[in-house]
Scaffold this motif. Sequence first.
Motif, mmCIF file in Angstrom:
data_model
loop_
_atom_site.group_PDB
_atom_site.id
_atom_site.type_symbol
_atom_site.label_atom_id
_atom_site.label_comp_id
_atom_site.label_asym_id
_atom_site.label_seq_id
_atom_site.Cartn_x
_atom_site.Cartn_y
_atom_site.Cartn_z
ATOM 1 N N VAL A 113 70.679 -89.503 -54.345
ATOM 2 C CA VAL A 113 71.494 -89.906 -53.197
ATOM 3 C C VAL A 113 71.205 -88.997 -52.003
ATOM 4 N N ILE A 114 71.013 -87.698 -52.263
ATOM 5 C CA ILE A 114 70.702 -86.758 -51.185
ATOM 6 C C ILE A 114 69.325 -87.058 -50.597
ATOM 7 N N LEU A 115 68.367 -87.434 -51.460
ATOM 8 C CA LEU A 115 67.055 -87.833 -50.961
ATOM 9 C C LEU A 115 67.153 -89.046 -50.043
ATOM 10 N N VAL A 116 67.971 -90.017 -50.439
ATOM 11 C CA VAL A 116 68.156 -91.209 -49.615
ATOM 12 C C VAL A 116 68.774 -90.838 -48.273
ATOM 13 N N ASN A 117 69.757 -89.937 -48.284
ATOM 14 C CA ASN A 117 70.396 -89.510 -47.037
ATOM 15 C C ASN A 117 69.397 -88.831 -46.108
ATOM 16 N N MET A 118 68.536 -87.955 -46.658
ATOM 17 C CA MET A 118 67.541 -87.282 -45.834
ATOM 18 C C MET A 118 66.528 -88.275 -45.275
ATOM 19 N N ALA A 119 66.035 -89.183 -46.133
ATOM 20 C CA ALA A 119 65.058 -90.172 -45.672
ATOM 21 C C ALA A 119 65.682 -91.115 -44.648
ATOM 22 N N PHE A 120 66.958 -91.448 -44.834
ATOM 23 C CA PHE A 120 67.647 -92.314 -43.873
ATOM 24 C C PHE A 120 67.750 -91.627 -42.513
ATOM 25 N N SER A 121 68.103 -90.339 -42.509
ATOM 26 C CA SER A 121 68.194 -89.617 -41.234
ATOM 27 C C SER A 121 66.820 -89.519 -40.575
ATOM 28 N N ASN A 122 65.770 -89.296 -41.383
ATOM 29 C CA ASN A 122 64.413 -89.297 -40.833
ATOM 30 C C ASN A 122 64.077 -90.634 -40.181
ATOM 31 N N LEU A 123 64.386 -91.706 -40.893
ATOM 32 C CA LEU A 123 64.046 -93.047 -40.410
ATOM 33 C C LEU A 123 64.814 -93.380 -39.141
ATOM 34 N N VAL A 175 70.808 -86.939 -29.898
ATOM 35 C CA VAL A 175 71.266 -85.613 -30.312
ATOM 36 C C VAL A 175 71.974 -85.690 -31.667
ATOM 37 N N TRP A 176 72.808 -86.703 -31.843
ATOM 38 C CA TRP A 176 73.544 -86.864 -33.103
ATOM 39 C C TRP A 176 72.600 -87.042 -34.288
ATOM 40 N N LEU A 177 71.651 -87.966 -34.164
ATOM 41 C CA LEU A 177 70.747 -88.259 -35.271
ATOM 42 C C LEU A 177 69.857 -87.065 -35.585
ATOM 43 N N ARG A 178 69.330 -86.428 -34.552
ATOM 44 C CA ARG A 178 68.418 -85.314 -34.780
ATOM 45 C C ARG A 178 69.141 -84.125 -35.410
ATOM 46 N N SER A 179 70.350 -83.834 -34.955
ATOM 47 C CA SER A 179 71.116 -82.723 -35.517
ATOM 48 C C SER A 179 71.515 -83.012 -36.962
ATOM 49 N N ALA A 180 71.960 -84.237 -37.236
ATOM 50 C CA ALA A 180 72.307 -84.618 -38.608
ATOM 51 C C ALA A 180 71.083 -84.559 -39.507
ATOM 52 N N ASN A 181 69.915 -84.870 -38.958
ATOM 53 C CA ASN A 181 68.677 -84.808 -39.726
ATOM 54 C C ASN A 181 68.374 -83.382 -40.182
ATOM 55 N N VAL A 182 68.622 -82.418 -39.315
ATOM 56 C CA VAL A 182 68.388 -81.011 -39.667
ATOM 57 C C VAL A 182 69.256 -80.596 -40.848
ATOM 58 N N SER A 228 64.576 -81.038 -16.270
ATOM 59 C CA SER A 228 64.819 -79.668 -15.813
ATOM 60 C C SER A 228 65.300 -78.805 -16.967
ATOM 61 N N LEU A 229 65.665 -79.453 -18.085
ATOM 62 C CA LEU A 229 66.125 -78.753 -19.282
ATOM 63 C C LEU A 229 65.738 -79.596 -20.482
ATOM 64 N N MET A 230 65.295 -78.957 -21.556
ATOM 65 C CA MET A 230 64.898 -79.685 -22.759
ATOM 66 C C MET A 230 65.563 -79.088 -23.982
ATOM 67 N N LEU A 231 65.839 -79.951 -24.957
ATOM 68 C CA LEU A 231 66.407 -79.532 -26.228
ATOM 69 C C LEU A 231 65.579 -80.133 -27.350
ATOM 70 N N VAL A 232 65.347 -79.337 -28.401
ATOM 71 C CA VAL A 232 64.628 -79.856 -29.558
ATOM 72 C C VAL A 232 65.391 -81.030 -30.156
ATOM 73 N N SER A 233 66.722 -80.981 -30.103
ATOM 74 C CA SER A 233 67.538 -81.996 -30.748
ATOM 75 C C SER A 233 67.587 -83.317 -30.004
ATOM 76 N N SER A 234 66.979 -83.386 -28.815
ATOM 77 C CA SER A 234 67.042 -84.668 -28.101
ATOM 78 C C SER A 234 65.691 -85.097 -27.557
ATOM 79 N N THR A 235 65.065 -84.315 -26.693
ATOM 80 C CA THR A 235 63.881 -84.817 -26.009
ATOM 81 C C THR A 235 62.980 -83.703 -25.528
#
Length: 331
Positions: free
Chosen positions: A58-68, A102-109, A175-182
Amino acid sequence: MAAPGKPMTSTQRMASSPLYITVYIFLVLLGNVGNATVIGVVVESILRDPGVIRSSDVILVNMAFSNLMVSLARNSLLVVSDLGLEFFLNKGWCRFMMGVWVWLRSANVWSTFFLSAFHFQTLRRVAPPVINLQGPRKLPKSLVLCFFLIWSLNLIYSIPAFTFSKNGDKNSTESLMLVSSTTRPLLGCVWDFPSINSGLAFATCSMVIHESIPIFLMSVTNVGSLLTLYSHGLTRNAAHKSQDAPINSRIPVERRAAKVILALNLLFIASWGTSIISVNYFNYNRGSSTEFLLIVARIGNIAFIALSPIILAVGHRRLRAFIKSVLSHIV
């Protein structure tokens, strides 16, 4: 995009070159297909086994889902933009999309870290948690709570993105960048903080909460897992010699799982680390290497999503069987 009348730099030419675009498209497609395959195969195995739910699956599915979701919601749109099909959103939709990114990328981490933390806890319990159910199938409450916290807390964290962003046009630059978004404007959406200091404060918090802390915790849990396996190995050797002590037959299985998770985390740290260095160089320095490092960040952002399914396939029996079956039909 180069300014009117100003020649493009070598780095800008590289960013728009057919080779770069081809490599990026390949990685995005690999990530989409690979993570969708992981979800499909693992979910099918969960549904096929009567009365048994393995938390690790189930944890693998959650990680792959966040990646996708990260790949579909952002990286696939970047491919469309690279192919020249640009379109721009209004302010309301830009705020919505920036918040989603931002939400998806942070949850993915944190979904990736959760896999490492779960395996470490499993090793401390010696036996993996398998839920035998009599009646309706359901997930352990503790696992459901962890998933709820990962997705809900990161949604709360992304609230500033729903507020401090705006729409632009094809000439807009970050003018500003974040790894979690763009690492570049997409759909014309850029950050719009009230001041430079407030933007840098948010970027610094993001770096600490969603970049530095997860990498540190992954390293700690991986070292803990390896040390625990080493301890179990010594116990197993002693059991062989004495013939009286119980032998833990799951040690070889858990050792293989530890190697897979270690490979995943090393890939994650390498991928995420390049983005952290590149993006923060842009935010705090902006020297002569800025453009090149942002290209490195773009590749780094997709590398883990694209390559993690391959690593999982090496260590997951049913994924290996599925891929061998597909290859045999193709060949």
